[in-house]
Scaffold this motif. Structure first.
Motif, PDB file in Angstrom:
ATOM      1  N   ARG A 133      44.662  26.793  50.690  1.00  0.00           N
ATOM      2  CA  ARG A 133      45.215  28.148  50.634  1.00  0.00           C
ATOM      3  C   ARG A 133      44.133  29.194  50.904  1.00  0.00           C
ATOM      4  O   ARG A 133      44.394  30.215  51.547  1.00  0.00           O
ATOM      5  CB  ARG A 133      45.859  28.388  49.265  1.00  0.00           C
ATOM      6  N   THR A 134      42.926  28.934  50.398  1.00  0.00           N
ATOM      7  CA  THR A 134      41.822  29.860  50.654  1.00  0.00           C
ATOM      8  C   THR A 134      41.486  29.914  52.139  1.00  0.00           C
ATOM      9  O   THR A 134      41.284  31.000  52.697  1.00  0.00           O
ATOM     10  CB  THR A 134      40.591  29.432  49.844  1.00  0.00           C
ATOM     11  N   ALA A 135      41.415  28.753  52.770  1.00  0.00           N
ATOM     12  CA  ALA A 135      41.139  28.723  54.212  1.00  0.00           C
ATOM     13  C   ALA A 135      42.249  29.426  54.989  1.00  0.00           C
ATOM     14  O   ALA A 135      41.980  30.160  55.956  1.00  0.00           O
ATOM     15  CB  ALA A 135      40.986  27.277  54.677  1.00  0.00           C
ATOM     16  N   ASN A 136      43.473  29.219  54.564  1.00  0.00           N
ATOM     17  CA  ASN A 136      44.598  29.882  55.232  1.00  0.00           C
ATOM     18  C   ASN A 136      44.503  31.397  55.056  1.00  0.00           C
ATOM     19  O   ASN A 136      44.752  32.163  55.999  1.00  0.00           O
ATOM     20  CB  ASN A 136      45.903  29.351  54.664  1.00  0.00           C
ATOM     21  N   GLU A 138      53.729  32.375  56.109  1.00  0.00           N
ATOM     22  CA  GLU A 138      54.649  31.750  55.167  1.00  0.00           C
ATOM     23  C   GLU A 138      54.847  30.268  55.466  1.00  0.00           C
ATOM     24  O   GLU A 138      54.957  29.449  54.547  1.00  0.00           O
ATOM     25  CB  GLU A 138      55.990  32.486  55.203  1.00  0.00           C
ATOM     26  N   THR A 139      54.883  29.910  56.744  1.00  0.00           N
ATOM     27  CA  THR A 139      55.050  28.503  57.108  1.00  0.00           C
ATOM     28  C   THR A 139      53.829  27.690  56.699  1.00  0.00           C
ATOM     29  O   THR A 139      53.953  26.566  56.194  1.00  0.00           O
ATOM     30  CB  THR A 139      55.291  28.375  58.614  1.00  0.00           C
ATOM     31  N   ARG A 140      52.633  28.248  56.908  1.00  0.00           N
ATOM     32  CA  ARG A 140      51.420  27.548  56.473  1.00  0.00           C
ATOM     33  C   ARG A 140      51.396  27.396  54.956  1.00  0.00           C
ATOM     34  O   ARG A 140      51.021  26.326  54.437  1.00  0.00           O
ATOM     35  CB  ARG A 140      50.192  28.300  56.956  1.00  0.00           C
ATOM     36  N   ALA A 141      51.758  28.447  54.246  1.00  0.00           N
ATOM     37  CA  ALA A 141      51.793  28.356  52.783  1.00  0.00           C
ATOM     38  C   ALA A 141      52.828  27.331  52.326  1.00  0.00           C
ATOM     39  O   ALA A 141      52.581  26.555  51.391  1.00  0.00           O
ATOM     40  CB  ALA A 141      52.094  29.726  52.192  1.00  0.00           C
ATOM     41  N   ALA A 142      53.972  27.314  52.995  1.00  0.00           N
ATOM     42  CA  ALA A 142      54.995  26.322  52.642  1.00  0.00           C
ATOM     43  C   ALA A 142      54.516  24.909  52.927  1.00  0.00           C
ATOM     44  O   ALA A 142      54.826  23.972  52.172  1.00  0.00           O
ATOM     45  CB  ALA A 142      56.280  26.610  53.414  1.00  0.00           C
ATOM     46  N   ALA A 143      53.755  24.719  54.008  1.00  0.00           N
ATOM     47  CA  ALA A 143      53.221  23.392  54.314  1.00  0.00           C
ATOM     48  C   ALA A 143      52.241  22.931  53.241  1.00  0.00           C
ATOM     49  O   ALA A 143      52.268  21.766  52.805  1.00  0.00           O
ATOM     50  CB  ALA A 143      52.536  23.409  55.676  1.00  0.00           C
ATOM     51  N   GLU A 183      56.018  40.374  62.373  1.00  0.00           N
ATOM     52  CA  GLU A 183      57.010  39.418  61.906  1.00  0.00           C
ATOM     53  C   GLU A 183      56.599  37.988  62.249  1.00  0.00           C
ATOM     54  O   GLU A 183      56.767  37.059  61.441  1.00  0.00           O
ATOM     55  CB  GLU A 183      58.369  39.744  62.519  1.00  0.00           C
ATOM     56  N   ALA A 184      56.074  37.794  63.466  1.00  0.00           N
ATOM     57  CA  ALA A 184      55.627  36.464  63.861  1.00  0.00           C
ATOM     58  C   ALA A 184      54.443  36.004  63.013  1.00  0.00           C
ATOM     59  O   ALA A 184      54.377  34.837  62.594  1.00  0.00           O
ATOM     60  CB  ALA A 184      55.255  36.452  65.343  1.00  0.00           C
ATOM     61  N   GLU A 185      53.506  36.920  62.730  1.00  0.00           N
ATOM     62  CA  GLU A 185      52.358  36.556  61.897  1.00  0.00           C
ATOM     63  C   GLU A 185      52.790  36.269  60.461  1.00  0.00           C
ATOM     64  O   GLU A 185      52.281  35.354  59.809  1.00  0.00           O
ATOM     65  CB  GLU A 185      51.318  37.676  61.923  1.00  0.00           C
ATOM     66  N   GLY A 192      54.779  19.584  60.593  1.00  0.00           N
ATOM     67  CA  GLY A 192      55.028  19.090  61.946  1.00  0.00           C
ATOM     68  C   GLY A 192      55.682  20.123  62.837  1.00  0.00           C
ATOM     69  O   GLY A 192      55.070  21.148  63.187  1.00  0.00           O
ATOM     70  N   PRO A 193      56.929  19.925  63.222  1.00  0.00           N
ATOM     71  CA  PRO A 193      57.575  20.818  64.185  1.00  0.00           C
ATOM     72  C   PRO A 193      57.716  22.245  63.693  1.00  0.00           C
ATOM     73  O   PRO A 193      57.582  23.187  64.484  1.00  0.00           O
ATOM     74  CB  PRO A 193      58.944  20.156  64.394  1.00  0.00           C
ATOM     75  N   THR A 194      57.967  22.452  62.411  1.00  0.00           N
ATOM     76  CA  THR A 194      58.124  23.817  61.911  1.00  0.00           C
ATOM     77  C   THR A 194      56.838  24.614  62.053  1.00  0.00           C
ATOM     78  O   THR A 194      56.835  25.763  62.518  1.00  0.00           O
ATOM     79  CB  THR A 194      58.574  23.791  60.443  1.00  0.00           C
TER      80      THR A 194
END
Length: 420
Positions: free
Chosen positions: A150-153, A386-391, A379-381, A350-352
């Motif tokens: 999460r820190t790297a993200n 959010e997708t990275r955090a969800a992963a 919005e894209a960022e 993966g795909p998401t």
């Protein structure tokens, strides 16, 4: 003198060059793996030390249970300090002898049986302590690895926000956008920096908790372990009867059964035999005295103790059945949690995630070229973040569910001697 100074300067330069090359070629610090963390925790855990001390205490208790009663030295003087012929010590009778209690009804073997059952339970407690420690360390390691991700993200989001701010500044300076876009991009950058600071603090706390468990400081963890998801396949069914929870309940039932046998053995009165020598002061003669002492169970015949032990055994048997049901339900729920978490983690990583990254890349290019507006880019960022955090959350949930399932399905030792 000049030659000497030149030689010194040349040697200094050579040493500096050599040191710089050594720093460049020095291998980075190896990351702490989960197996290394588990091994380190086992060496410093007070829970493991306490369980081992419990085993030693149970072994000592077994030795105590096998001991026989001690004999007694009896001394008695009669017919002294009276009147007439019993005045003084002239007619005294002194008896010196030994008395030995004889345990009947199998009391000693019953005590040893209870002690053996308690030793097996203590040994099982040591195995349970190791399994609990493994779960605790794995969860702490998982939390720390997720916090580092999460820190790297968050740091990457700070870089992306700074890049968006630079692009907005160029557009505003060129007159292609209003100053509002630059202000909005600056707010996004400040929010990203704040999120990065919070993520770093959380990572420090998670690493500190892990360090307290394993007794060593770790700054780099195995990122490959955190990103790894086991290939789904048919799982070997876990029998609740073979788990540690079922074994603990069975050990309690065995101890309760041994307590019933001990209570029944104590209903049989013990016999104390004695052999003594008596000296008669008046005639200076010596005579042998033999005796037998048998208690009369008039007020306490041990029946109440047997009823108590029997009721406790019935309770232990019912608790064993409850433990089996709870283990079956917990294992079924944990298996479903692992499967669901694995599916979510695969989709999120993966795909998401790939689609979100591609959408953000296209939005950045389009924004720089003036094809997309700033709101589309933000919005894209936001979707990518959010997708990275969800992963990361999905991977953390998967490893946590996997660790809980391994703890629930941990097999009981087949032999108490092997466990010791």
């Amino acid at each position: 003198m000049k030659r000497m100074m030149a030689a010194v300067l040349a040697a200094t330069a050579l040493a500096s060059t050599t040191a710089a090359q050594a720093q460049l070629t020095e291998a980075p610090a190896a990351s702490l793996t989960l197996d290394e963390a588990l091994s380190a925790a086992g060496a410093v855990s007070p829970a493991i030390e306490a369980s081992r001390s419990g085993v030693k205490a149970a072994e000592a208790q077994r030795s105590v249970a096998g001991l026989r009663p001690n004999p007694s030295l009896d001394t008695m003087t009669e017919n002294v300090a009276g009147t007439g012929m019993y005045k003084g010590l002239r007619s005294s009778e002194t008896t010196v002898g030994l008395s030995l209690p004889l345990e009947l009804g199998g009391k000693r073997s019953a005590r040893v049986g209870v002690a053996n059952a308690q030793l097996d339970r203590a040994t099982l407690d040591a195995v349970i302590a190791q399994a609990d420690l493994r779960l605790r360390v794995t969860q702490a390691y998982n939390d720390a690895a997720a916090a580092q991700r999460r820190t790297a993200n968050a740091r990457e989001q700070v870089g992306i926000a700074a890049e968006v701010l630079r692009a907005a500044h160029v557009r505003v300076a060129a007159g292609r956008a209003s100053p509002l876009e630059e202000q909005r991009a600056d707010v996004v950058r400040l929010n990203a920096e704040g999120a990065a600071e919070r993520a770093e603090r959380s990572a420090q706390v998670a690493l500190g908790n892990l360090a307290r468990l394993i007794g060593r400081v770790a700054t780099t963890l195995d990122t490959g372990w955190f990103a790894r998801i086991d290939i789904a396949g048919p799982r070997v069914p876990v029998r609740s009867e073979d788990t540690l929870a079922a074994a603990a309940a069975q050990a309690d039932l065995t101890t309760a059964t041994a307590q019933v046998r001990l209570a029944r053995s104590q209903r049989v009165p013990d016999v104390t035999v004695s052999a003594s020598a008596r000296r008669l002061e008046a005639t200076n003669d010596t005579a042998a005295v033999f005796g037998v002492s048998v208690p009369l169970p008039l007020f306490n015949n041990g029946r109440a103790a047997v009823d108590l032990a029997s009721a406790q055994r019935q309770q232990a048997d019912a608790q064993r059945r409850v433990a089996l049901l709870d283990a079956e339900q917990a294992i079924a729920s944990a298996e479903a949690d692992v499967a669901n978490a694995a599916t979510t983690a695969r989709n999120a990583t993966g795909p998401t995630l790939a689609a979100a990254q591609e959408a953000a890349r296209i939005a950045r290019i389009g924004y720089r070229e003036g094809k997309f507006g700033q709101l589309d880019l933000l919005e894209a960022e936001r979707t990518l973040a959010e997708t990275r955090a969800a992963a990361i959350d999905a991977l953390a949930a998967y490893h946590d569910a996997q660790a809980r399932l391994e703890r629930l399905a941990a097999p009981a030792p087949t032999d108490a001697e092997d466990a010791r």
